[in-house]
Design a protein around this motif. Sequence first.
Motif, PDB file in Angstrom:
ATOM      1  N   SER A   1      11.443  -3.970  -3.496  1.00  0.00           N
ATOM      2  CA  SER A   1      11.178  -2.547  -3.307  1.00  0.00           C
ATOM      3  C   SER A   1      10.349  -2.300  -2.052  1.00  0.00           C
ATOM      4  O   SER A   1      10.646  -1.418  -1.246  1.00  0.00           O
ATOM      5  CB  SER A   1      10.443  -1.985  -4.534  1.00  0.00           C
ATOM      6  N   VAL A   2       9.297  -3.114  -1.882  1.00  0.00           N
ATOM      7  CA  VAL A   2       8.420  -2.976  -0.712  1.00  0.00           C
ATOM      8  C   VAL A   2       9.202  -3.178   0.592  1.00  0.00           C
ATOM      9  O   VAL A   2       9.090  -2.389   1.536  1.00  0.00           O
ATOM     10  CB  VAL A   2       7.259  -3.994  -0.797  1.00  0.00           C
TER      11      VAL A   2
ATOM     12  N   VAL B   1       0.836  -1.198   0.000  1.00  0.00           N
ATOM     13  CA  VAL B   1       0.000   0.000   0.000  1.00  0.00           C
ATOM     14  C   VAL B   1       0.875   1.254   0.000  1.00  0.00           C
ATOM     15  O   VAL B   1       0.588   2.230  -0.706  1.00  0.00           O
ATOM     16  CB  VAL B   1      -0.973   0.008   1.200  1.00  0.00           C
ATOM     17  N   ALA B   2       1.959   1.235   0.782  1.00  0.00           N
ATOM     18  CA  ALA B   2       2.882   2.374   0.795  1.00  0.00           C
ATOM     19  C   ALA B   2       3.473   2.602  -0.592  1.00  0.00           C
ATOM     20  O   ALA B   2       3.624   3.747  -1.049  1.00  0.00           O
ATOM     21  CB  ALA B   2       3.995   2.141   1.813  1.00  0.00           C
ATOM     22  N   LEU B   3       3.800   1.507  -1.298  1.00  0.00           N
ATOM     23  CA  LEU B   3       4.347   1.612  -2.648  1.00  0.00           C
ATOM     24  C   LEU B   3       3.298   2.168  -3.609  1.00  0.00           C
ATOM     25  O   LEU B   3       3.616   2.997  -4.481  1.00  0.00           O
ATOM     26  CB  LEU B   3       4.817   0.233  -3.122  1.00  0.00           C
ATOM     27  N   ILE B   4       2.042   1.731  -3.456  1.00  0.00           N
ATOM     28  CA  ILE B   4       0.957   2.267  -4.283  1.00  0.00           C
ATOM     29  C   ILE B   4       0.819   3.770  -4.055  1.00  0.00           C
ATOM     30  O   ILE B   4       0.698   4.561  -5.007  1.00  0.00           O
ATOM     31  CB  ILE B   4      -0.385   1.571  -3.966  1.00  0.00           C
TER      32      ILE B   4
ATOM     33  N   LYS C   1      11.799  -0.333   1.185  1.00  0.00           N
ATOM     34  CA  LYS C   1      11.124   0.916   1.574  1.00  0.00           C
ATOM     35  C   LYS C   1      10.625   0.828   3.004  1.00  0.00           C
ATOM     36  O   LYS C   1      10.710   1.800   3.776  1.00  0.00           O
ATOM     37  CB  LYS C   1       9.954   1.179   0.626  1.00  0.00           C
ATOM     38  N   TYR C   2      10.116  -0.346   3.396  1.00  0.00           N
ATOM     39  CA  TYR C   2       9.615  -0.513   4.761  1.00  0.00           C
ATOM     40  C   TYR C   2      10.724  -0.305   5.783  1.00  0.00           C
ATOM     41  O   TYR C   2      10.573   0.454   6.744  1.00  0.00           O
ATOM     42  CB  TYR C   2       8.995  -1.907   4.946  1.00  0.00           C
ATOM     43  N   PHE C   3      11.853  -0.984   5.597  1.00  0.00           N
ATOM     44  CA  PHE C   3      12.923  -0.886   6.583  1.00  0.00           C
ATOM     45  C   PHE C   3      13.609   0.479   6.557  1.00  0.00           C
ATOM     46  O   PHE C   3      14.132   0.922   7.579  1.00  0.00           O
ATOM     47  CB  PHE C   3      13.933  -2.022   6.389  1.00  0.00           C
TER      48      PHE C   3
END
Length: 423
Positions: free
Chosen positions: A293-294, A199-202, A297-299
């Motif tokens: 990528s997800v 969702v963050a990537l979206i 980006k999370y870490f």
Amino acid sequence: MSKQNKDILIIGFALFSVFFGAGNLIFPPYIGLQSGSSWLVSFLGFVIADVGIILLAINAVARAGSFQNVVGRAGKRFGLFLEVIMMLCLGPILVIPRTAATTFEMSIMPLFKSFNPVLFSIIFFAITFILTLKPNKVMDIIGKFLTPVLLITLALLIVKGILSPIGSMDTNIKSDNLFVIGITQGYQTMDSLGTGGIVALIMTSLVSKGYTNHKENSKLAVKAATIAGIGLVLVYGGLAYLGATVSTIYDGSISQTALLVNITGELLGNYGIILLGIIVVFACLTTAIGLTSVTAKYFEDVTNNKLKYSHIVIFICIFSAVTSNLGVDRIISIAVPILTIIYPVAILLVLTSTFNKIITSNAVVKGAAFATLAISLLTVVDSLGISINFVHALPLDNIGFNWVVPAIIGGIVGKIFIKENKV
């Protein structure tokens, strides 16, 4: 087509590819094989455990603002711990390595039997690294270019299998656990584990396209997820049907990867093996790119940029390249107990967040989450040979949901004994 609808379609295609990876490709034919003429029963369980949970999770995360706001209802520390474990499973420990292992076993070995697996893993993750460096471009790269190729090749295989079935479906399968088989295989896709990061990537992709209103973006994310969900259901159904048509030819001893390779060879001959190779490469590469990528980006976000996105991508690619050489079956065997522990808790927290207007007490959520975790742990211990009979005497155990009643009891206990300000 309006710009907004085009953007939703591209992101929906990209989501389909991110979710449609190794497990999504090999599990549906296998449940069809195990179910024969009753394949729709196990297919339903698979769709519920995979697509159903995906859509609920994306909707919950989009509304809550982040996955931490979903899992954090059971306690901030507990939520953070669960989220980190889920992202590690989604990333370098299980899912990303499985994409490379599946690609090697199904695309490379049938055509180039002497190809070195270590060299392949280096090439696979070098490509993943290059295409993952810019997170705001990941969705466009996948949605515009890679997904259409994947969908066309999948359609060719499935349509051929429907028009010219390989064999007849076994009508003598009398298993009472077909729905559970579907649920279990749906668990193993691990798709909903990364919905927070996805969702963050979206959202990042939508912002880069000029959409700045968070409430509007949440609705667009759900629409894109619905497109992806419809695509997944159609492809899953086709693949499960193909598996069912060979249920009188093969038995459950055949490996999941070999089954799909054999089905494709029977339908399309040697050219089919090449076609399957293309399907697997694009299915697994798009998933590896999206999930790398997800996870990175999370870490980066969870450490407040102390760990840099590009550095995390490098680590994930190197670690996954090493782990992928364990092979598909070994990676799946490692995944099962881990998922049995964390997946029910994740499902519970997604459901309580989805119905947060009804379940308003965090104390209830915390009690339910810890009860679910306890039952999941005991179920895994029992599966390892230490008999804990009562976990199988619990209601709904026959369909894989023995944690539901303990969760309800735990929620009631939490409401009585846990103060809201302690959550």
